[in-house]
Design an enzyme around this catalytic site. Structure first.
Site: not given
Length: 453
Positions: A173, A175, A201, A204, A294
């Site tokens: 994910t 960041k 990814k 969400e 998710h």
């Protein structure tokens, strides 16, 4: 009013409140293969017998209301009513019990998770005669399973699309999840994919905010995918979050992803809703897109022990509604009991047939027949030193989703991805050679460090 009318009214209908258990508690009932079965954890108000509360749950989640109504005589109540057919105590909880309820299949619209949940949990959870209520599990009959498409593609088709076999898939994910420009976001995607990850990814809550509009993000991420694929010779993907404020905008984003020829999109299925999710799943099946799911907002529903809904129910609903991946959390560092419960619903996602096993929280045997399986995504605070445990616990059919465990590498994003890939391949190789990952995991990772940044 004529005497004849008075007689008919008196014989056919008698108003007033009556106990639910007189109609909806049927311990002699033998469940049918076509019934949807539910296991509710019930915490009643003091002084209310379990039979009455179990019957109340069955009534209020099917055909019942607080009083007898004259239109009851215009239908077959025995055909359509829910039935509380069994009650059992909860070990260690004097004030709680499990109520088992059977629902006739005709109560539910075919292929609609939305309607199923509206019926079973849509109203009864606010019933004031109950202090708390939790839906622990559902048995979905084969006759109802066959009305759903399920996951767009499933585990085997995904592996064939990616040409990746014999190991878990790796993801990360990006960041910080909010605040990056689209170009810098795409750069991080490229570095992670080039370093050896299979997927990156969207977080969400990355949708289409002022700092990064969705179309810009899609374009820069697609460029990162193309470039990393050309350099590594592997098929890569980024979970492009198509979740939006309307179904129309969601579909617009999915269509654009298909036009960019990327392999996978993403949806927040609880905040987006089951109707939207099923719509997107059907589109992905028809257009060759994988669908990552998710579970944002799940803890609002499933965290409380006594009220709400267990995640295994949400996992079953997702398999019916459609998704190729779903976040399942991770059991690393958890208590053994929690590990068994987690792996119970992981099996419900992946396997075709799952036997009843109360030690793992599985209340009913579930037959998914031909419905494709879903890859569980192990995420939340994992890093390379967890790799032996993750490989052993989740097996090959899983996605190991890092975040800070990739991007937090002191040398940068690409070295972090290299470290993830080297650790995974070292663990898979050691496992295939017969080494004990639980006992030798630390040594295996230290050996792999010689070949990794």
């Amino acid at each position: 009013m004529s005497p004849q009318t008075e007689t008919k009214a008196g014989v056919g209908f008698k108003a007033g409140v009556k106990e639910y258990k007189l109609t909806y508690y049927t311990p002699e009932y033998e469940t049918k293969d076509t019934d949807i079965l539910a296991a509710f954890r019930v915490t009643p108000q003091p002084g209310v017998p379990p039979e009455e509360r179990g019957a109340a749950v069955a009534a209020e989640s099917s055909t019942g209301t607080w009083t007898t109504v004259w239109t009851d005589g215009l239908t077959s109540l025995d055909r359509y009513k829910g039935r509380c057919y069994h009650i059992e105590p909860v070990p260690g909880e004097e004030e709680q019990f499990i109520a088992y309820v059977a629902y006739p299949l005709d109560l539910f619209e075919e292929g609609s998770v939305t309607n199923m949940f509206t019926s079973i949990v849509g109203n009864v959870f606010g019933f004031k005669a109950l202090r708390a209520l939790r839906l622990e599990d559902l048995r979905i009959p084969v006759a109802y399973v066959k009305t759903f498409q399920g996951p767009p593609h499933g585990i085997q088709v995904e592996r064939d699309k990616l040409n990746k076999y014999g190991r878990p898939l790796l993801g990360c994910t990006i960041k910080p999840k909010l605040g990056l420009s689209a170009k810098n976001y795409g750069r991080a995607v490229y570095e992670c994919l080039r370093g050896g990850l299979d997927f990156t990814k969207d977080d969400e809550n990355v949708n289409s905010q002022p700092f990064m509009r969705w179309r810009d993000r899609f374009l820069f991420c697609a460029e990162a995918i193309y470039k990393s694929q050309a350099e590594t010779g592997e098929i890569k993907g980024h979970y492009l979050n198509a979740t939006a404020g309307t179904c129309e905008d969601m579909m617009k984003r999915a269509v654009f992803a298909r036009e960019l020829e990327v392999p996978i999109v993403m949806h927040d299925y609880l905040t987006g809703g089951f109707t939207a999710n099923t719509t997107l799943s059907h589109y992905c099946r028809d257009n060759g897109l994988l669908l990552h799911i998710h579970r944002a907002m799940h803890a609002v529903i499933d965290r409380q022990k006594n009220h709400g809904m267990h995640f295994r129910v949400l996992a079953k609903a997702l398999r019916m509604s459609g998704g190729d991946h779903i976040h399942s959390g991770t059991v690393v560092g958890k208590l053994e009991g929690e590990r068994d419960i987690t792996l119970g619903f992981v099996d419900l996602l992946r396997d075709d047939y799952i036997e009843k096993d109360r030690s793992r929280g599985i209340y009913f045997t579930q037959d998914w027949v031909s419905l494709p399986g879903v890859l569980p995504v192990a995420s939340r605070g994992i890093h390379v030193w967890h790799m032996p445990a993750l490989t052993e616990i989740f097996g090959d059919d899983s996605v190991l989703q890092f975040g800070g465990g990739t991007l937090g590498h002191p040398w940068g994003n690409a070295p972090g991805a290299v470290a993830n890939r080297v650790a995974l391949e070292a663990c898979v190789k050691a496992r295939n050679e017969g080494r004990d990952l639980a006992r030798e995991g630390g040594e295996i990772i230290r050996e792999a460090c010689k070949w990794s940044p």
